[in-house]
Structures are given as C-alpha cells and as structure tokens.
Write an enzyme that holds these catalytic residues in place. Structure first.
Site, PDB file in Angstrom:
ATOM      1  CG  HIS A 122     -81.523 -56.691   1.197  1.00 23.57           C
ATOM      2  ND1 HIS A 122     -80.872 -57.880   1.437  1.00 23.57           N
ATOM      3  CD2 HIS A 122     -80.644 -55.707   1.483  1.00 23.57           C
ATOM      4  CE1 HIS A 122     -79.656 -57.623   1.872  1.00 23.57           C
ATOM      5  NE2 HIS A 122     -79.490 -56.313   1.911  1.00 23.57           N
ATOM      6  NE  ARG A 123     -77.348 -57.720  -0.430  1.00 19.33           N
ATOM      7  CZ  ARG A 123     -76.568 -58.458   0.318  1.00 19.33           C
ATOM      8  NH1 ARG A 123     -76.206 -59.652  -0.109  1.00 19.33           N
ATOM      9  NH2 ARG A 123     -76.089 -58.042   1.463  1.00 19.33           N
ATOM     10  CD  GLU A 141     -79.672 -52.529  -0.589  1.00 18.50           C
ATOM     11  OE1 GLU A 141     -78.604 -52.193  -0.073  1.00 18.50           O
ATOM     12  OE2 GLU A 141     -79.845 -53.670  -1.091  1.00 18.50           O
ATOM     13  CG  ASP A 184     -75.422 -53.689  -2.322  1.00 17.05           C
ATOM     14  OD1 ASP A 184     -75.398 -53.075  -1.252  1.00 17.05           O
ATOM     15  OD2 ASP A 184     -76.145 -54.690  -2.527  1.00 17.05           O
ATOM     16  CG  HIS A 208     -73.497 -57.048  -0.940  1.00 13.71           C
ATOM     17  ND1 HIS A 208     -72.553 -57.689  -0.162  1.00 13.71           N
ATOM     18  CD2 HIS A 208     -74.138 -56.172  -0.111  1.00 13.71           C
ATOM     19  CE1 HIS A 208     -72.629 -57.233   1.072  1.00 13.71           C
ATOM     20  NE2 HIS A 208     -73.584 -56.311   1.125  1.00 13.71           N
ATOM     21  CD  GLU A 221     -74.799 -50.613   1.400  1.00 15.51           C
ATOM     22  OE1 GLU A 221     -75.786 -51.385   1.470  1.00 15.51           O
ATOM     23  OE2 GLU A 221     -73.744 -50.803   2.028  1.00 15.51           O
ATOM     24  CE  LYS A 223     -71.352 -53.131  -0.040  1.00 14.52           C
ATOM     25  NZ  LYS A 223     -72.071 -53.406   1.242  1.00 14.52           N
ATOM     26  CG  ASP A 232     -82.881 -61.159   1.571  1.00 12.65           C
ATOM     27  OD1 ASP A 232     -82.488 -60.039   1.194  1.00 12.65           O
ATOM     28  OD2 ASP A 232     -82.223 -61.900   2.336  1.00 12.65           O
TER      29      ASP A 232
HETATM   30  O1  G3P Z   1     -78.736 -51.034   2.514  1.00 17.22           O
HETATM   31  C1  G3P Z   1     -79.246 -51.799   3.579  1.00 17.22           C
HETATM   32  C2  G3P Z   1     -78.510 -53.073   3.736  1.00 17.22           C
HETATM   33  O2  G3P Z   1     -78.503 -53.726   2.531  1.00 17.22           O
HETATM   34  C3  G3P Z   1     -77.100 -52.893   4.230  1.00 17.22           C
HETATM   35  O3  G3P Z   1     -76.462 -54.090   4.419  1.00 17.22           O
HETATM   36  O4  G3P Z   1     -74.766 -55.762   4.035  1.00 17.22           O
HETATM   37  O5  G3P Z   1     -76.730 -55.717   2.539  1.00 17.22           O
HETATM   38  O6  G3P Z   1     -74.990 -53.958   2.367  1.00 17.22           O
HETATM   39  P1  G3P Z   1     -75.717 -54.930   3.288  1.00 17.22           P
END
Ligand code: G3P
Length: 246
Positions: free
Chosen positions: A6-7, A33, A35, A48, A108, A110, A234
């Site tokens: 995640h990120r 992942e 953003d 993000h 993702e 945004k 994470d």
């Molecule tokens: O893409 C999954 C998750 O990362 C979505 O939540 O808040 O991190 O964009 P957020």
C-alpha cells in the site's frame, strides 16, 4: 493471498515515493498500490492527498502547482527529508520501475474530491504507451470513472473501491449490481466492512475481493479465513513472510 504494498513499503519509508517502491522490488508479493493526481501543468503524479501538507514541506493543492514546484519539495518523513528518492514521482517513473518485473500495479484514481479533467484518459494513454495494459488494475471510488476506463480500454482490469461511509449509506446490493454492470473484476473494500457476507457475495459474482489497509498479523489471519483474495498493507515485508497462500 495476494499481498499488495500500500503506497509502497510505506510502513517504513515515505509513502508513494520511489524509495518506498524500490524497497518492494525484492519482496515476494503480488504488487504495489499507488495514488494518482494531476499537476497544474497536466502531469500525472503519485501522491495520496489532494494537498501536499501532510507528506511534504509545503502547503497547497497538487492541482495548483507545477511539476517543477512539486518536485522541489522535501518529504516530511523523519530522516528522509533530503533523500533524492523521496520526492513526488511521476506515474511514468513508477511504471517504468516496475515494467521489467512481474508486479501488478494498482493505480487508484484520486478523483473523488478534485475532478481532474481527462484523468482516466491520461492514465490509460500512458499505460498503453508503455504496453502495460495487462499489468495494471485501475481503481476508483467513482463508478463513473470506471465506466470511462472500461470504454477507453476494456482490457485494463478495474476495481470498485468501497469505504465504510459508502457501505452505510448505499444499498449493499447496489454495489454489486454496479460492479457487475461495469464488468469490474475486483472490489476493494475497507477492512471494517469486510465480512463473510461481502466476501461470499463477491465470489458468487466472480469478483475478487481485496481489502485495505491490513497491517497486523491478526487482521491478515482473519481475512485468510474469510478467503479474501488480496490485501493492501503498509508492511508487505512482514505480512509476505507469514503468507500461507500465494
Ligand atoms: O486502494 C486501496 C486503498 O488504498 C484505498 O484507500 O485511503 O489509501 O486511498 P486510501
């Protein structure tokens, strides 16, 4: 279970930076992942928040700054303020980093707060230029965006993001009918709403379910029992070392 960073390796390094992504390269995981937002001069950048304030040493919206202005900023993450790999990267830089690997890249969009013009089209054109259509999943909280992705490039996989708030105020069945109509392959759901009901319903409809953000072994084990297909974490280094199913 598919493990998605995640990120990047954001539990240890500044999120959504080249450093956090490079630290994933040697991990035995499914993918990463990130953003994406757009700058004032129309570059696709990986960050993000709509504003830079939380993660960088400045203030203001990404949409109001040029790429040059954004890349002059330093990370707010302690001990990484002066690291050259901890600037705001472009989407192109990150995709090029992962192109020679077998990682899946979950992009993702945004665009649920700032309505970036042609965001879907710009991202897809870049993915197509790099011939990475089969390597990415595009996710969004906006079904309208996923419809655009589908019509612009049907071979790119799509994931419909659902949050607690969304789940509470919309009919649960509406989520599925929307996702099926879009021919989405995935549902990305918040940990708090991921249960047997949601998981079974996804599987009955041939939707894989990925859950965010899963940072403890207990949470991972609960989701493993539920037969969730993938998780965003994470700490992909820690979770992948105990991952029982790949
Ligand atoms: O893409 C999954 C998750 O990362 C979505 O939540 O808040 O991190 O964009 P957020």
């Amino acid at each position: 279970m598919k493990i998605i960073a995640h990120r990047g390796l954001s539990g240890f390094y500044p999120e959504n930076t080249m450093l956090a992504f490079k630290k994933c390269l040697n991990l035995n995981i499914y993918g990463i992942e990130l953003d994406v937002q757009k700058t004032k001069d129309n570059h696709l950048v990986v960050i993000h928040d709509e504003k830079i304030d939380r993660t960088f040493n400045g203030t203001g919206y990404v949409k109001d700054m040029t790429l040059k202005e954004l890349q002059s900023l330093n990370s707010n993450f302690k001990n990484y303020e002066n690291n050259k790999d901890c600037k705001i990267p472009t989407l192109k830089e990150v995709l090029i980093l992962f192109k020679p690997t077998n990682f899946t890249i979950n992009i993702e969009l945004k665009n649920n707060k700032v309505k970036y013009r042609n965001l879907e089209e710009n991202v897809i054109n870049l993915v197509k230029d790099l011939k990475m259509e089969k390597r990415v999943i595009i996710s969004s909280f906006r079904m309208k965006s996923l419809h655009s992705v589908k019509s612009l490039c049907p071979k790119i996989s799509r994931s419909y993001l659902i949050s607690e708030r969304f789940y509470k105020y919309r009919l649960k069945s509406m989520i599925f009918s929307k996702a099926i109509k879009n021919k989405s392959t995935y549902i990305s759901s918040s940990y708090c709403i991921t249960d047997k009901y949601l998981t079974n319903k996804c599987h009955r409809r041939d939707l894989q379910i990925f859950c965010y953000t899963v940072n403890t072994v207990e949470e991972y084990e609960k989701l493993l029992k539920l037969k969730v297909d993938g998780i965003f974490t994470d700490f992909p280094n820690i979770i992948s070392s105990i991952n029982k199913q790949t």
